[in-house]
Design an enzyme around this catalytic site. Sequence first.
Site, PDB file in Angstrom:
ATOM      1  N   SER A 406       0.814  -1.219   0.000  1.00  9.74           N
ATOM      2  CA  SER A 406       0.000   0.000   0.000  1.00  9.74           C
ATOM      3  C   SER A 406       0.846   1.267   0.000  1.00  9.74           C
ATOM      4  O   SER A 406       0.377   2.323  -0.412  1.00  9.74           O
ATOM      5  CB  SER A 406      -0.902   0.023   1.243  1.00  9.74           C
ATOM      6  N   HIS A 427      -1.654  -2.790  -6.460  1.00  8.73           N
ATOM      7  CA  HIS A 427      -2.261  -2.414  -5.177  1.00  8.73           C
ATOM      8  C   HIS A 427      -3.766  -2.599  -5.254  1.00  8.73           C
ATOM      9  O   HIS A 427      -4.491  -1.768  -5.818  1.00  8.73           O
ATOM     10  CB  HIS A 427      -1.900  -0.966  -4.841  1.00  8.73           C
ATOM     11  N   GLU A 439      -4.511  -0.074  -8.408  1.00 14.57           N
ATOM     12  CA  GLU A 439      -3.394   0.805  -8.767  1.00 14.57           C
ATOM     13  C   GLU A 439      -2.271  -0.060  -9.340  1.00 14.57           C
ATOM     14  O   GLU A 439      -1.773  -0.962  -8.658  1.00 14.57           O
ATOM     15  CB  GLU A 439      -2.883   1.564  -7.541  1.00 14.57           C
ATOM     16  N   ASN A 477      -3.243   6.506  -1.439  1.00 15.46           N
ATOM     17  CA  ASN A 477      -2.880   6.599  -0.022  1.00 15.46           C
ATOM     18  C   ASN A 477      -2.014   7.814   0.279  1.00 15.46           C
ATOM     19  O   ASN A 477      -2.030   8.317   1.407  1.00 15.46           O
ATOM     20  CB  ASN A 477      -2.180   5.314   0.423  1.00 15.46           C
TER      21      ASN A 477
END
Length: 697
Positions: A406, A427, A439, A477
Amino acid sequence: MSNAIKYEKIGDIAVLTAQNPPVNALGVDVRKGLLAGIQQAENDGAKAVLIYGDGRTYFAGADIREFGKPMLDPGLPDLCNRIEASPLIVVSSMHGTALGGGLEVALSSHYRIAVPSAKMGLPEVHLGILPGAGGTQRLPRVAGTEAALDMITSGRPIKAGEALEKGIIDRVTEGEPREIGLAYAQELLDAGAARRAVGDMPAPEAIDFDVRYETLLKKGRGQLSPATAMRAVQAACEADSFEAGIKRERELFMELMNSDQRLGMVHAFFSERAVSKLPELKGVAPRALADIGVIGGGTMGAGIATAALLSGLSVTMLEMTDEAATAAKDRIAGNLQGAVKRGKISADQFEALTNQSLTLATDYTSLANADLVVEAVFEEMSVKKIVFTQLDEVCKPGAVLATNTSYLDVNEIAACTKRPEDVIGLHFFSPAHVMKLLEVVVADKTSIDVVATGFALGKMLNKISVRAGVCDGFIGNRILSTYRACADHMILDGASPYQIDKALTGFGFAMGPFAVADLAGLDIGWASRKRLAPTRDARERVPSFPDKLCEDGHFGQKTGKGYYVYEAGKRGGTPNPDVPALIEANRAELAITPRDFTDAEITRRYMCAMVNEAAKVVGEGIAQRPLDVDMTLLFGYGFPRYRGGPLKWADIEGLDGILADIMAYAKEDDYFWQPAPLLQQLVAEGRTFDDLNRENS
């Protein structure tokens, strides 16, 4: 006659054949052709007209090339009214899809027949509008108020069998649409059937529309189109005449056409289709994908394995012990049982997926023939490096080695192998078999065909795949950590977690940031803060109250307590009474005198922080286009679709005002509120994020 509509006369029947591949979209040439065809049929002495689509479908909907532009004459509402007004019997024969304007044309016909596989619906609410060519007036007259409301406010397409049950079509017949349509039209003529205009039918029954309006607004978290479409259906029930209802539909349609929500939803519609189409991948063949390995069978790994199995891939699940492998299989089976309950797969398919397509293993050598391996192990660099060192030894040449990290540096992970060109970040978002976002994190040495393979896998798994560069947190993130920090700062300065969550769900987010943190697990943020502490700038404001919760063993939903308290059998949580004291102690440590925040100020600061960091992400090339950020936040972080994404929202709000607010906030904290260079540049040049999307399309 337009080339898009072929006219011929067979006996007493004029046949209008749509020839506008690939989906017979209702562009201006099709509309002109239909209008001319109806007129010619009446002039030729025909007694009936058959309308059908050549190729794979009836009219699948509007021509997306005309979106956002003034509709050229004849407009679809006028065309539908003209078809319905014809003195001839007009029959539509439907196959493929009849969506939006396509179904409205069919409803303006006097009789409707379809093949069993045909689908139909009015999905306009997904574009922030409502059916504007009589759909809200005609559908309730044939299907009833409740059935029409369900279709119109949800945008849900239905199959021919259900449409027959609801009275939307008159017959379902196997065969070619031309042949079954001709036979039906001739049968109607032979029986002396009367012309049957939907607009002449009685008005449908009214319901308690005010209660339904509030319900729809709440369910849509503020999205206007379903609730406004309901008001148009209300007009079908309550207006003095069909014509008055049509007039009211047009007024409401124009209301939505001129709304910011329509701009946001059209942006989301086009961006969703553009995000995975990268110029760099044109002509690049992905590597073969048939067998994949998944390392780690926890919630994330089991979700990835489930998604892969459902897409037809064979999966080897690697765990460290037999017990852990069995537990992983149970999780996967539980996920697949959910698919059985929803009718996605049969019981036989469930057995085949769990007992044939899935292999359990405890030895890395079992991955020797995998085409791609994705690890979903603990989020710690030392653990990831051990995994990739092992994979480097056992995987076949050309196998793609993927990390589901992440936050961690994919370049550093790739460097521990002898084949960094084969390493990529994939991800996934939890639960991975449900969440749409993927992702695809491209490291410095990742081969272009490995990138293509990542996107190919995303397509197989029915994901919205977004290209991301390497940085702490990638696109989603990284931005999350910034707007979440902004929320923490507001708490230190006087807001409460519960006021912030309420303000942001009021804005349209699926959940507020503190409820989300409880769902994800407070230990994740805690681990990240500890990891970043050694390199943290002394000017950064970092609260201690979240760490105090974690130190006491409160990690959110999985422990029953976090910012909220969760009780077994109850949906959601109630505010944790221990949290205010932790916040007060933190404020006292920092000598902060709290002040009041309005919900509007909370939302504005939160969004400005999000936009500013997103602009940095685009400016640094971590995201190639603003739309990549928008799709990441829409599909992975609960951003309201009707606002289009944070950067589309920023364009609509005005970049100059957002920059001015950031500059004002910087007077309080010039470390956190550093304006993004790209945002400053766009304001100086009078340009928008959408301009960048167009330049890079």
